[in-house]
Scaffold this motif. Structure first.
Motif, mmCIF file in Angstrom:
data_model
loop_
_atom_site.group_PDB
_atom_site.id
_atom_site.type_symbol
_atom_site.label_atom_id
_atom_site.label_comp_id
_atom_site.label_asym_id
_atom_site.label_seq_id
_atom_site.Cartn_x
_atom_site.Cartn_y
_atom_site.Cartn_z
ATOM 1 N N ASN A 123 44.834 72.784 63.392
ATOM 2 C CA ASN A 123 44.617 71.803 64.460
ATOM 3 C C ASN A 123 45.917 71.091 64.772
ATOM 4 O OD1 ASN A 123 41.815 72.207 64.664
ATOM 5 N ND2 ASN A 123 41.496 70.935 62.864
ATOM 6 N N ASP A 124 46.073 70.724 66.017
ATOM 7 C CA ASP A 124 47.232 69.950 66.432
ATOM 8 C C ASP A 124 46.996 68.499 66.030
ATOM 9 O OD1 ASP A 124 49.629 69.293 67.574
ATOM 10 O OD2 ASP A 124 48.841 69.181 69.605
ATOM 11 N N MET A 125 47.872 67.980 65.159
ATOM 12 C CA MET A 125 47.707 66.614 64.677
ATOM 13 C C MET A 125 48.986 65.828 64.942
ATOM 14 S SD MET A 125 45.825 67.321 61.066
ATOM 15 C CE MET A 125 45.495 65.589 60.839
ATOM 16 N N PRO A 126 48.841 64.581 65.362
ATOM 17 C CA PRO A 126 50.042 63.755 65.558
ATOM 18 C C PRO A 126 50.654 63.394 64.208
ATOM 19 C CG PRO A 126 48.076 62.450 65.914
ATOM 20 C CD PRO A 126 47.619 63.863 65.696
ATOM 21 N N LEU A 127 51.953 63.363 64.153
ATOM 22 C CA LEU A 127 52.655 62.992 62.931
ATOM 23 C C LEU A 127 52.914 61.498 62.959
ATOM 24 C CD1 LEU A 127 54.249 63.746 60.348
ATOM 25 C CD2 LEU A 127 56.231 64.062 61.820
ATOM 26 N N PHE A 128 52.617 60.830 61.858
ATOM 27 C CA PHE A 128 52.835 59.400 61.774
ATOM 28 C C PHE A 128 53.932 59.124 60.756
ATOM 29 C CE2 PHE A 128 52.084 55.324 59.691
ATOM 30 C CZ PHE A 128 52.150 54.480 60.779
ATOM 31 N N VAL A 129 54.953 58.409 61.173
ATOM 32 C CA VAL A 129 56.015 57.971 60.276
ATOM 33 C C VAL A 129 55.932 56.456 60.203
ATOM 34 C CG1 VAL A 129 58.502 57.853 59.888
ATOM 35 C CG2 VAL A 129 57.505 59.906 60.868
ATOM 36 N N ASP A 130 55.788 55.935 58.998
ATOM 37 C CA ASP A 130 55.692 54.491 58.804
ATOM 38 C C ASP A 130 57.004 53.855 59.239
ATOM 39 O OD1 ASP A 130 55.407 51.872 57.972
ATOM 40 O OD2 ASP A 130 54.681 52.402 55.974
ATOM 41 N N PRO A 131 57.011 53.004 60.258
ATOM 42 C CA PRO A 131 58.259 52.422 60.750
ATOM 43 C C PRO A 131 58.953 51.540 59.718
ATOM 44 C CG PRO A 131 56.367 51.472 61.882
ATOM 45 C CD PRO A 131 55.859 52.588 61.046
ATOM 46 N N PHE A 132 58.199 50.992 58.775
ATOM 47 C CA PHE A 132 58.826 50.156 57.755
ATOM 48 C C PHE A 132 59.659 50.987 56.772
ATOM 49 C CE2 PHE A 132 55.624 47.243 59.305
ATOM 50 C CZ PHE A 132 56.393 46.104 59.473
ATOM 51 N N LEU A 133 59.302 52.264 56.602
ATOM 52 C CA LEU A 133 60.135 53.129 55.772
ATOM 53 C C LEU A 133 61.493 53.327 56.425
ATOM 54 C CD1 LEU A 133 57.570 55.841 54.666
ATOM 55 C CD2 LEU A 133 58.486 53.963 53.293
ATOM 56 N N LEU A 134 61.510 53.440 57.749
ATOM 57 C CA LEU A 134 62.772 53.576 58.470
ATOM 58 C C LEU A 134 63.539 52.261 58.464
ATOM 59 C CD1 LEU A 134 61.505 55.623 61.529
ATOM 60 C CD2 LEU A 134 62.722 56.485 59.536
ATOM 61 N N PHE A 135 62.834 51.170 58.699
ATOM 62 C CA PHE A 135 63.457 49.853 58.767
ATOM 63 C C PHE A 135 64.119 49.466 57.439
ATOM 64 C CE2 PHE A 135 63.159 45.189 58.331
ATOM 65 C CZ PHE A 135 63.922 44.822 59.420
ATOM 66 N N ASN A 136 63.471 49.821 56.325
ATOM 67 C CA ASN A 136 63.984 49.437 55.001
ATOM 68 C C ASN A 136 64.903 50.489 54.383
ATOM 69 O OD1 ASN A 136 62.606 46.976 54.971
ATOM 70 N ND2 ASN A 136 60.730 47.967 54.260
ATOM 71 N N SER A 137 65.212 51.529 55.126
ATOM 72 C CA SER A 137 66.057 52.589 54.602
ATOM 73 C C SER A 137 67.508 52.103 54.445
ATOM 74 C CB SER A 137 66.046 53.782 55.540
ATOM 75 O OG SER A 137 66.966 54.754 55.113
ATOM 76 N N GLU A 138 68.183 52.643 53.451
ATOM 77 C CA GLU A 138 69.601 52.320 53.231
ATOM 78 C C GLU A 138 70.514 53.148 54.133
ATOM 79 O OE1 GLU A 138 70.422 52.661 49.072
ATOM 80 O OE2 GLU A 138 68.966 51.132 48.528
ATOM 81 N N LYS A 139 69.955 54.115 54.847
ATOM 82 C CA LYS A 139 70.757 54.959 55.737
ATOM 83 C C LYS A 139 70.928 54.255 57.079
ATOM 84 C CE LYS A 139 69.716 59.443 53.818
ATOM 85 N NZ LYS A 139 69.376 60.820 54.142
ATOM 86 N N PRO A 140 72.138 53.936 57.468
ATOM 87 C CA PRO A 140 72.347 53.215 58.718
ATOM 88 C C PRO A 140 71.894 53.962 59.972
ATOM 89 C CG PRO A 140 74.458 53.813 57.720
ATOM 90 C CD PRO A 140 73.368 54.220 56.767
ATOM 91 N N GLU A 141 71.886 55.310 59.920
ATOM 92 C CA GLU A 141 71.480 56.066 61.109
ATOM 93 C C GLU A 141 69.993 55.919 61.397
ATOM 94 O OE1 GLU A 141 71.873 59.223 57.778
ATOM 95 O OE2 GLU A 141 72.946 57.460 58.409
ATOM 96 N N TYR A 142 69.211 55.501 60.408
ATOM 97 C CA TYR A 142 67.779 55.285 60.635
ATOM 98 C C TYR A 142 67.565 53.907 61.205
ATOM 99 C CZ TYR A 142 66.948 59.435 57.795
ATOM 100 O OH TYR A 142 66.924 60.701 57.283
#
Length: 50
Positions: free
Chosen positions: A31-50
């Protein structure tokens, strides 16, 4: 007749309990399912490109 492989656990022959123990979801691969990425994982990442 071959069993229809619908879920991740079916296709990759992984026990559903192992998937659940990782906190993952045994998604349907047919089935086609939307992918969900928790925005707080990106916000709290140590990688500046995120």
């Amino acid at each position: 007749m071959e069993e229809l492989k619908i879920y991740f656990s079916d296709f990759f022959d992984v026990d559903e309990d192992i998937i659940e123990s990782y906190g993952a979801v045994n998604i349907s691969l047919i089935n086609d399912m939307p992918l969900f990425v928790d925005p707080f994982l990106l916000f709290n990442s140590e990688k500046p490109e995120y």
